[in-house]
Scaffold this motif. Structure first.
Motif, PDB file in Angstrom:
ATOM      1  N   GLN A   1       0.967  -1.401  -0.116  1.00 29.16           N
ATOM      2  CA  GLN A   1      -0.004  -0.051  -0.054  1.00 29.16           C
ATOM      3  C   GLN A   1       0.796   1.105  -0.161  1.00 29.16           C
ATOM      4  O   GLN A   1       0.233   2.453  -0.083  1.00 29.16           O
ATOM      5  CB  GLN A   1      -1.000   0.099   1.177  1.00 29.16           C
ATOM      6  CG  GLN A   1      -1.907  -0.953   1.280  1.00 29.16           C
ATOM      7  CD  GLN A   1      -2.831  -0.876   2.709  1.00 29.16           C
ATOM      8  OE1 GLN A   1      -2.372  -0.236   3.441  1.00 29.16           O
ATOM      9  NE2 GLN A   1      -3.430  -1.964   2.764  1.00 29.16           N
ATOM     10  N   GLN A   2       2.271   1.083   0.084  1.00 35.24           N
ATOM     11  CA  GLN A   2       2.982   2.562   0.214  1.00 35.24           C
ATOM     12  C   GLN A   2       2.874   3.414  -1.232  1.00 35.24           C
ATOM     13  O   GLN A   2       2.740   2.723  -2.132  1.00 35.24           O
ATOM     14  CB  GLN A   2       4.216   2.164   0.694  1.00 35.24           C
ATOM     15  CG  GLN A   2       5.316   1.531  -0.555  1.00 35.24           C
ATOM     16  CD  GLN A   2       6.574   1.272  -0.022  1.00 35.24           C
ATOM     17  OE1 GLN A   2       7.012   1.796   1.088  1.00 35.24           O
ATOM     18  NE2 GLN A   2       7.529   0.229  -0.755  1.00 35.24           N
ATOM     19  N   ASP A   3       2.952   4.684  -0.940  1.00 42.72           N
ATOM     20  CA  ASP A   3       2.723   5.634  -1.862  1.00 42.72           C
ATOM     21  C   ASP A   3       4.131   6.121  -2.216  1.00 42.72           C
ATOM     22  O   ASP A   3       4.821   6.808  -1.187  1.00 42.72           O
ATOM     23  CB  ASP A   3       1.903   6.410  -1.549  1.00 42.72           C
ATOM     24  CG  ASP A   3       1.717   7.745  -2.651  1.00 42.72           C
ATOM     25  OD1 ASP A   3       2.048   7.516  -3.635  1.00 42.72           O
ATOM     26  OD2 ASP A   3       1.023   8.768  -2.241  1.00 42.72           O
ATOM     27  N   LEU A   4       4.991   6.017  -3.171  1.00 40.78           N
ATOM     28  CA  LEU A   4       6.174   6.371  -3.406  1.00 40.78           C
ATOM     29  C   LEU A   4       6.088   7.750  -4.491  1.00 40.78           C
ATOM     30  O   LEU A   4       7.147   8.050  -4.902  1.00 40.78           O
ATOM     31  CB  LEU A   4       6.995   5.303  -4.057  1.00 40.78           C
ATOM     32  CG  LEU A   4       7.105   4.224  -2.995  1.00 40.78           C
ATOM     33  CD1 LEU A   4       8.324   3.211  -3.547  1.00 40.78           C
ATOM     34  CD2 LEU A   4       7.774   4.478  -1.603  1.00 40.78           C
ATOM     35  N   SER A   5       5.231   8.529  -4.597  1.00 40.60           N
ATOM     36  CA  SER A   5       4.626   9.348  -5.573  1.00 40.60           C
ATOM     37  C   SER A   5       5.675  10.593  -5.244  1.00 40.60           C
ATOM     38  O   SER A   5       6.133  11.440  -6.152  1.00 40.60           O
ATOM     39  CB  SER A   5       3.286   9.813  -5.623  1.00 40.60           C
ATOM     40  OG  SER A   5       2.795  10.356  -4.417  1.00 40.60           O
ATOM     41  N   GLY A   6       5.776  10.908  -3.965  1.00 42.89           N
ATOM     42  CA  GLY A   6       6.683  11.946  -3.565  1.00 42.89           C
ATOM     43  C   GLY A   6       8.375  11.865  -3.486  1.00 42.89           C
ATOM     44  O   GLY A   6       8.940  12.521  -3.108  1.00 42.89           O
ATOM     45  N   VAL A   7       8.875  10.511  -3.866  1.00 42.60           N
ATOM     46  CA  VAL A   7      10.050  10.370  -3.717  1.00 42.60           C
ATOM     47  C   VAL A   7      10.966  11.067  -4.615  1.00 42.60           C
ATOM     48  O   VAL A   7      10.939  10.905  -5.960  1.00 42.60           O
ATOM     49  CB  VAL A   7      10.454   8.903  -3.907  1.00 42.60           C
ATOM     50  CG1 VAL A   7      11.942   8.409  -3.687  1.00 42.60           C
ATOM     51  CG2 VAL A   7       9.721   8.073  -2.793  1.00 42.60           C
ATOM     52  N   GLU A   8      11.933  11.998  -3.972  1.00 43.42           N
ATOM     53  CA  GLU A   8      12.845  12.779  -4.866  1.00 43.42           C
ATOM     54  C   GLU A   8      14.360  12.533  -4.213  1.00 43.42           C
ATOM     55  O   GLU A   8      15.231  12.668  -5.144  1.00 43.42           O
ATOM     56  CB  GLU A   8      12.585  14.072  -4.606  1.00 43.42           C
ATOM     57  CG  GLU A   8      11.319  14.657  -5.360  1.00 43.42           C
ATOM     58  CD  GLU A   8      10.967  16.068  -5.123  1.00 43.42           C
ATOM     59  OE1 GLU A   8      11.653  16.779  -4.426  1.00 43.42           O
ATOM     60  OE2 GLU A   8       9.894  16.383  -5.543  1.00 43.42           O
ATOM     61  N   SER A   9      14.611  12.010  -3.180  1.00 45.01           N
ATOM     62  CA  SER A   9      15.840  11.887  -2.790  1.00 45.01           C
ATOM     63  C   SER A   9      15.900  10.403  -2.042  1.00 45.01           C
ATOM     64  O   SER A   9      15.059  10.015  -1.366  1.00 45.01           O
ATOM     65  CB  SER A   9      16.212  12.933  -1.664  1.00 45.01           C
ATOM     66  OG  SER A   9      15.605  13.025  -0.738  1.00 45.01           O
ATOM     67  N   LEU A  10      16.887   9.465  -2.207  1.00 45.41           N
ATOM     68  CA  LEU A  10      17.019   8.134  -1.741  1.00 45.41           C
ATOM     69  C   LEU A  10      18.270   8.164  -0.954  1.00 45.41           C
ATOM     70  O   LEU A  10      19.387   8.682  -1.332  1.00 45.41           O
ATOM     71  CB  LEU A  10      17.200   7.149  -3.160  1.00 45.41           C
ATOM     72  CG  LEU A  10      15.798   6.964  -3.746  1.00 45.41           C
ATOM     73  CD1 LEU A  10      16.396   6.169  -5.121  1.00 45.41           C
ATOM     74  CD2 LEU A  10      14.662   6.525  -3.154  1.00 45.41           C
ATOM     75  N   ALA A  11      18.344   7.213  -0.015  1.00 47.88           N
ATOM     76  CA  ALA A  11      19.346   6.966   0.805  1.00 47.88           C
ATOM     77  C   ALA A  11      19.510   5.463   0.927  1.00 47.88           C
ATOM     78  O   ALA A  11      18.470   4.789   1.213  1.00 47.88           O
ATOM     79  CB  ALA A  11      19.185   7.501   2.370  1.00 47.88           C
ATOM     80  N   ILE A  12      20.775   5.104   0.144  1.00 46.83           N
ATOM     81  CA  ILE A  12      20.690   3.572   0.088  1.00 46.83           C
ATOM     82  C   ILE A  12      22.313   3.103   0.781  1.00 46.83           C
ATOM     83  O   ILE A  12      23.318   3.637   0.644  1.00 46.83           O
ATOM     84  CB  ILE A  12      20.870   3.013  -1.354  1.00 46.83           C
ATOM     85  CG1 ILE A  12      19.517   3.588  -2.110  1.00 46.83           C
ATOM     86  CG2 ILE A  12      20.898   1.540  -1.573  1.00 46.83           C
ATOM     87  CD1 ILE A  12      19.701   3.663  -3.590  1.00 46.83           C
ATOM     88  N   ASP A  13      21.974   2.036   1.812  1.00 49.75           N
ATOM     89  CA  ASP A  13      23.107   1.858   2.549  1.00 49.75           C
ATOM     90  C   ASP A  13      22.925   0.448   2.799  1.00 49.75           C
ATOM     91  O   ASP A  13      21.850  -0.256   2.948  1.00 49.75           O
ATOM     92  CB  ASP A  13      23.284   2.531   3.757  1.00 49.75           C
ATOM     93  CG  ASP A  13      24.608   2.421   4.331  1.00 49.75           C
ATOM     94  OD1 ASP A  13      25.517   1.835   3.733  1.00 49.75           O
ATOM     95  OD2 ASP A  13      24.825   3.240   5.294  1.00 49.75           O
ATOM     96  N   GLU A  14      23.907  -0.283   3.510  1.00 49.30           N
ATOM     97  CA  GLU A  14      23.908  -1.639   3.774  1.00 49.30           C
ATOM     98  C   GLU A  14      24.350  -1.716   5.112  1.00 49.30           C
ATOM     99  O   GLU A  14      25.415  -0.891   5.785  1.00 49.30           O
ATOM    100  CB  GLU A  14      24.657  -2.759   2.927  1.00 49.30           C
ATOM    101  CG  GLU A  14      26.322  -2.206   2.980  1.00 49.30           C
ATOM    102  CD  GLU A  14      26.948  -3.139   2.010  1.00 49.30           C
ATOM    103  OE1 GLU A  14      26.419  -3.708   1.084  1.00 49.30           O
ATOM    104  OE2 GLU A  14      28.133  -3.034   1.831  1.00 49.30           O
ATOM    105  N   THR A  15      23.712  -2.704   6.056  1.00 51.51           N
ATOM    106  CA  THR A  15      24.164  -2.903   7.394  1.00 51.51           C
ATOM    107  C   THR A  15      24.087  -4.398   7.674  1.00 51.51           C
ATOM    108  O   THR A  15      23.526  -5.014   6.974  1.00 51.51           O
ATOM    109  CB  THR A  15      23.323  -2.068   8.362  1.00 51.51           C
ATOM    110  OG1 THR A  15      23.699  -1.954   9.754  1.00 51.51           O
ATOM    111  CG2 THR A  15      21.791  -2.663   8.325  1.00 51.51           C
ATOM    112  N   SER A  16      24.690  -4.798   8.627  1.00 52.57           N
ATOM    113  CA  SER A  16      24.711  -6.317   9.260  1.00 52.57           C
ATOM    114  C   SER A  16      23.465  -6.267  10.018  1.00 52.57           C
ATOM    115  O   SER A  16      23.103  -5.392  10.806  1.00 52.57           O
ATOM    116  CB  SER A  16      26.166  -6.587  10.108  1.00 52.57           C
ATOM    117  OG  SER A  16      26.086  -5.877  11.040  1.00 52.57           O
TER     118      SER A  16
END
Length: 190
Positions: A39-54
């Motif tokens: 159900q999530q709405d991603l219509s306003g996504v303009e900036s992303l943060a992508i990272d990995e963690t243990s």
């Protein structure tokens, strides 16, 4: 109640506290997370943060993508390659968003993430996570300091003086740094 507890506690503790089996607690959470993701709405996504963690001790990692402006997780996977970014770019329009609207992406120095972002979000400005950048700069400084130290023994013992904030140095260390800076034209480490 179980879902509220699961936001704050490990599943095992929730199971003990509520008297529900661990597998049932995990199943409930998985079901509601799947419903929320659908159900999530991603219509306003303009900036992303992508990272990995243990996610556990050892080398068991999870990659997390978040809408940086809302500070909300939008995707998670156990993979760590360029296809993660590709799947994220496919997931955004599936939930009403536009990958072309993404103007900023924050990632670490992973070659796979760099490659994936260049392919999927070519117009986005890339910002690198400061921790690996600082680590690379510190390593380069240390290698240069070691090379300089072989040519000039006066640099011996200045490693921590160079790495510390000059405002927090004691008087002796500050004098050593000032002497080094006076001779900066021949020293590449300063």
């Amino acid at each position: 109640m179980i879902l509220t507890f699961c936001r704050e506690m490990p599943f095992r503790a929730v199971a003990r506290l509520t008297g529900v089996s661990l597998h049932r607690v995990m199943g409930l959470c998985e079901r509601y997370v799947d419903l929320a993701v659908a159900q999530q709405d991603l219509s306003g996504v303009e900036s992303l943060a992508i990272d990995e963690t243990s996610k556990a001790r050892g080398h068991d990692y999870v990659t997390i993508a978040a809408d940086a402006s809302r500070r909300a997780v939008i995707a998670e996977t156990s993979e760590r390659d360029a296809k993660v970014i590709e799947r994220l770019a496919q997931e955004i329009p599936a939930h009403g968003g536009d990958p072309g609207a993404v103007t900023q992406v924050l990632i670490d120095l992973s070659p796979a993430f760099i490659k994936g972002v260049a392919r999927q979000f070519p117009d986005a400005q890339v910002t690198f996570d400061k921790f690996p950048v600082i680590a690379h700069a510190s390593h380069a400084l240390d290698l240069t300091r070691r090379a300089e130290q072989k040519r000039d023994p006066a640099l011996k013992g200045l490693r921590w003086t160079l790495l510390k904030d000059s405002r927090h140095l004691n008087a002796v260390a500050r004098e050593d740094l000032d002497a080094l800076m006076a001779d900066v034209t021949t020293k590449r480490t300063a």
